[in-house]
Motif scaffolding. Sequence first.
Motif, PDB file in Angstrom:
ATOM      1  N   LEU A 104      65.094  72.026  50.936  1.00 21.75           N
ATOM      2  CA  LEU A 104      64.390  73.046  50.027  1.00 21.75           C
ATOM      3  C   LEU A 104      64.728  74.380  50.293  1.00 21.75           C
ATOM      4  O   LEU A 104      64.871  75.172  49.404  1.00 21.75           O
ATOM      5  N   ALA A 105      65.065  74.868  51.531  1.00 22.37           N
ATOM      6  CA  ALA A 105      65.174  76.389  51.617  1.00 22.37           C
ATOM      7  C   ALA A 105      66.629  76.543  51.098  1.00 22.37           C
ATOM      8  O   ALA A 105      66.763  77.786  50.373  1.00 22.37           O
ATOM      9  N   SER A 106      67.570  75.750  50.904  1.00 17.48           N
ATOM     10  CA  SER A 106      68.791  76.127  50.432  1.00 17.48           C
ATOM     11  C   SER A 106      68.665  76.152  48.755  1.00 17.48           C
ATOM     12  O   SER A 106      69.224  76.794  48.090  1.00 17.48           O
ATOM     13  N   PHE A 107      67.958  75.004  48.281  1.00 21.67           N
ATOM     14  CA  PHE A 107      67.432  75.100  46.941  1.00 21.67           C
ATOM     15  C   PHE A 107      66.845  76.260  46.296  1.00 21.67           C
ATOM     16  O   PHE A 107      67.233  76.792  45.455  1.00 21.67           O
ATOM     17  N   GLN A 108      66.010  76.678  47.257  1.00 21.87           N
ATOM     18  CA  GLN A 108      65.180  78.031  46.818  1.00 21.87           C
ATOM     19  C   GLN A 108      66.057  79.164  46.744  1.00 21.87           C
ATOM     20  O   GLN A 108      66.029  80.003  45.938  1.00 21.87           O
ATOM     21  N   ALA A 109      66.901  79.219  47.637  1.00 20.92           N
ATOM     22  CA  ALA A 109      67.954  80.215  47.899  1.00 20.92           C
ATOM     23  C   ALA A 109      68.877  80.322  46.454  1.00 20.92           C
ATOM     24  O   ALA A 109      69.243  81.415  46.029  1.00 20.92           O
ATOM     25  N   ALA A 110      69.276  79.240  46.187  1.00 22.57           N
ATOM     26  CA  ALA A 110      70.280  79.253  45.005  1.00 22.57           C
ATOM     27  C   ALA A 110      69.459  79.609  43.706  1.00 22.57           C
ATOM     28  O   ALA A 110      69.952  80.418  42.990  1.00 22.57           O
ATOM     29  N   ALA A 145      68.965  83.481  43.866  1.00 23.48           N
ATOM     30  CA  ALA A 145      69.977  84.161  43.709  1.00 23.48           C
ATOM     31  C   ALA A 145      70.662  84.352  42.341  1.00 23.48           C
ATOM     32  O   ALA A 145      71.593  84.899  41.870  1.00 23.48           O
ATOM     33  N   GLY A 146      69.798  83.493  41.399  1.00 23.13           N
ATOM     34  CA  GLY A 146      69.900  83.480  40.034  1.00 23.13           C
ATOM     35  C   GLY A 146      70.585  82.448  39.175  1.00 23.13           C
ATOM     36  O   GLY A 146      70.898  82.560  38.065  1.00 23.13           O
ATOM     37  N   LEU A 147      70.767  81.400  40.017  1.00 25.11           N
ATOM     38  CA  LEU A 147      71.420  80.125  39.467  1.00 25.11           C
ATOM     39  C   LEU A 147      70.202  79.426  38.586  1.00 25.11           C
ATOM     40  O   LEU A 147      69.096  79.546  38.669  1.00 25.11           O
ATOM     41  N   ASP A 148      70.657  78.649  37.782  1.00 23.74           N
ATOM     42  CA  ASP A 148      69.888  77.776  36.731  1.00 23.74           C
ATOM     43  C   ASP A 148      69.052  76.648  37.557  1.00 23.74           C
ATOM     44  O   ASP A 148      68.016  76.362  37.339  1.00 23.74           O
ATOM     45  N   GLY A 149      69.632  76.200  38.730  1.00 23.92           N
ATOM     46  CA  GLY A 149      69.069  75.109  39.640  1.00 23.92           C
ATOM     47  C   GLY A 149      70.209  74.704  40.521  1.00 23.92           C
ATOM     48  O   GLY A 149      71.280  75.465  41.103  1.00 23.92           O
ATOM     49  N   VAL A 150      70.337  73.365  40.920  1.00 27.93           N
ATOM     50  CA  VAL A 150      70.860  72.816  42.086  1.00 27.93           C
ATOM     51  C   VAL A 150      71.311  71.564  41.725  1.00 27.93           C
ATOM     52  O   VAL A 150      70.890  70.603  40.769  1.00 27.93           O
ATOM     53  N   GLU A 151      72.278  71.005  42.753  1.00 31.85           N
ATOM     54  CA  GLU A 151      72.896  69.743  42.869  1.00 31.85           C
ATOM     55  C   GLU A 151      72.283  69.082  43.977  1.00 31.85           C
ATOM     56  O   GLU A 151      72.307  69.826  45.024  1.00 31.85           O
ATOM     57  N   TRP A 152      71.957  67.911  44.152  1.00 28.01           N
ATOM     58  CA  TRP A 152      71.573  67.283  45.437  1.00 28.01           C
ATOM     59  C   TRP A 152      72.069  65.784  45.340  1.00 28.01           C
ATOM     60  O   TRP A 152      72.279  65.222  44.734  1.00 28.01           O
ATOM     61  N   ASP A 153      72.100  65.192  46.693  1.00 32.95           N
ATOM     62  CA  ASP A 153      72.403  63.755  46.825  1.00 32.95           C
ATOM     63  C   ASP A 153      71.342  62.886  47.305  1.00 32.95           C
ATOM     64  O   ASP A 153      70.726  63.351  48.132  1.00 32.95           O
ATOM     65  N   VAL A 154      71.301  61.869  46.886  1.00 35.04           N
ATOM     66  CA  VAL A 154      70.388  60.767  47.098  1.00 35.04           C
ATOM     67  C   VAL A 154      70.618  59.519  47.959  1.00 35.04           C
ATOM     68  O   VAL A 154      71.716  58.894  47.725  1.00 35.04           O
ATOM     69  N   ARG A 155      69.964  59.394  49.083  1.00 31.89           N
ATOM     70  CA  ARG A 155      70.253  58.055  50.029  1.00 31.89           C
ATOM     71  C   ARG A 155      69.056  57.509  50.157  1.00 31.89           C
ATOM     72  O   ARG A 155      68.043  57.869  50.151  1.00 31.89           O
ATOM     73  N   ARG A 156      69.089  56.194  50.860  1.00 30.28           N
ATOM     74  CA  ARG A 156      67.874  55.527  50.905  1.00 30.28           C
ATOM     75  C   ARG A 156      68.079  55.060  52.520  1.00 30.28           C
ATOM     76  O   ARG A 156      69.074  55.026  53.212  1.00 30.28           O
ATOM     77  N   LEU A 157      66.518  55.219  53.151  1.00 28.20           N
ATOM     78  CA  LEU A 157      66.492  54.915  54.549  1.00 28.20           C
ATOM     79  C   LEU A 157      65.878  53.632  54.797  1.00 28.20           C
ATOM     80  O   LEU A 157      65.882  52.714  53.738  1.00 28.20           O
ATOM     81  N   ALA A 158      66.167  53.029  55.942  1.00 30.78           N
ATOM     82  CA  ALA A 158      65.574  51.695  56.294  1.00 30.78           C
ATOM     83  C   ALA A 158      64.479  51.281  55.676  1.00 30.78           C
ATOM     84  O   ALA A 158      64.019  50.175  55.289  1.00 30.78           O
ATOM     85  N   ASP A 159      63.387  52.236  55.654  1.00 30.89           N
ATOM     86  CA  ASP A 159      62.012  51.918  55.380  1.00 30.89           C
ATOM     87  C   ASP A 159      61.789  51.994  53.834  1.00 30.89           C
ATOM     88  O   ASP A 159      60.744  51.902  53.436  1.00 30.89           O
TER      89      ASP A 159
END
Length: 231
Positions: free
Chosen positions: A26-32, A35-49
Motif C-alpha cells: 500500500l505504501a508503494s501504491f500511495q507513493a505512485a 507522485a502524480g500518476l493516475d493509479g497502479v498495476e498490481w499482481d494477485v495470487r492465492r494463499l493456502a487458506d
Amino acid sequence: MPLSPLPQPLLLGHRGSPRQFPENTLASFQAALEAGLDGVEWDVRRLADGELVIHHDAELKDGRALPQMRRPDLPASVPTLDQALAWAADTGAYVNVELKFESAKVDDRVGRSLDAIRAFGLGRRVIVSSFMPTQLLAARQLAPEIERGLLIHRTYPAPLLALAMRLTGSAALHPQHQLITPALAQQAKRAGWRINAWTVNDGADVARLVALGIDGLIGDVPQVLKQAGGV
Ligand code: G3P
Ligand code: MG
C-alpha cells in the motif's frame, strides 16, 4: 450512457512505485499516486487458506511458497486484494489488477477476484489483465462488465492476436513495450483496442510510445512516466 473518458495516456505505477517502497504494498501504491500518476498495476495470487493477496512471485523473498501459506503467516506489508481495492476506492486511483494465475486451467480464483472487484464499484477505474487467455475468457463469462486486457510478452501473428482479443472480449492489449511496432499500433487502432504498454522506464521509450498514440503506460518510475505529458 457513454463511457466516461480515461486519462490519455493513462499512467500506472508498475507494482506501485517500487523504487521508493517495496513493490506491491500500500505504501508503494500511495507513493505512485502522490507522485502524480493516475493509479497502479498490481499482481494477485492465492494463499493456502483461499485468501487473495497482492504479490508478484509465487514465493516470498525468504523462499516460503505462497500457495502453502495462510494469511497470518505473511508479513503485514503484503496486502490482501480487499485491502488494495479499498485503497483504490478511497483514493480514486485507477487500477490494473493482473491475475497471476499462471496455468491455462481455470479455477475459482478468477470468480473470487471478480467478486471482490465488483464489490468495490470501481467502474471504469479497473481493468483486469492476464497472460492466459483462458483466465480472461472465464472473466468475460463471470463479469463481462469489468474490462479486460490481454498481456503479451512475445509477438503473435496479427490474425492470432485478433482471435485472442475477440474470444476474450478484451478492451485493451497489454504488450511488453518492445513489442509495440507501428504495425501493431495500427492494428489496434483499426480494431478499436486500447494499448497499455509495460514496463516503460526510459524517457526515450515514453516519447516513442506517445508518438505512436499508445493509450496507457505502466512503469516503475513515476517521473519517467510523467514525461508523457510533456512530449
Ligand atoms: O502487467 C504488466 C506487468 O506487470 C506484467 O509482468 O511480471 O511485471 O507482472 P510482471
Ligand atoms: Mg504484473
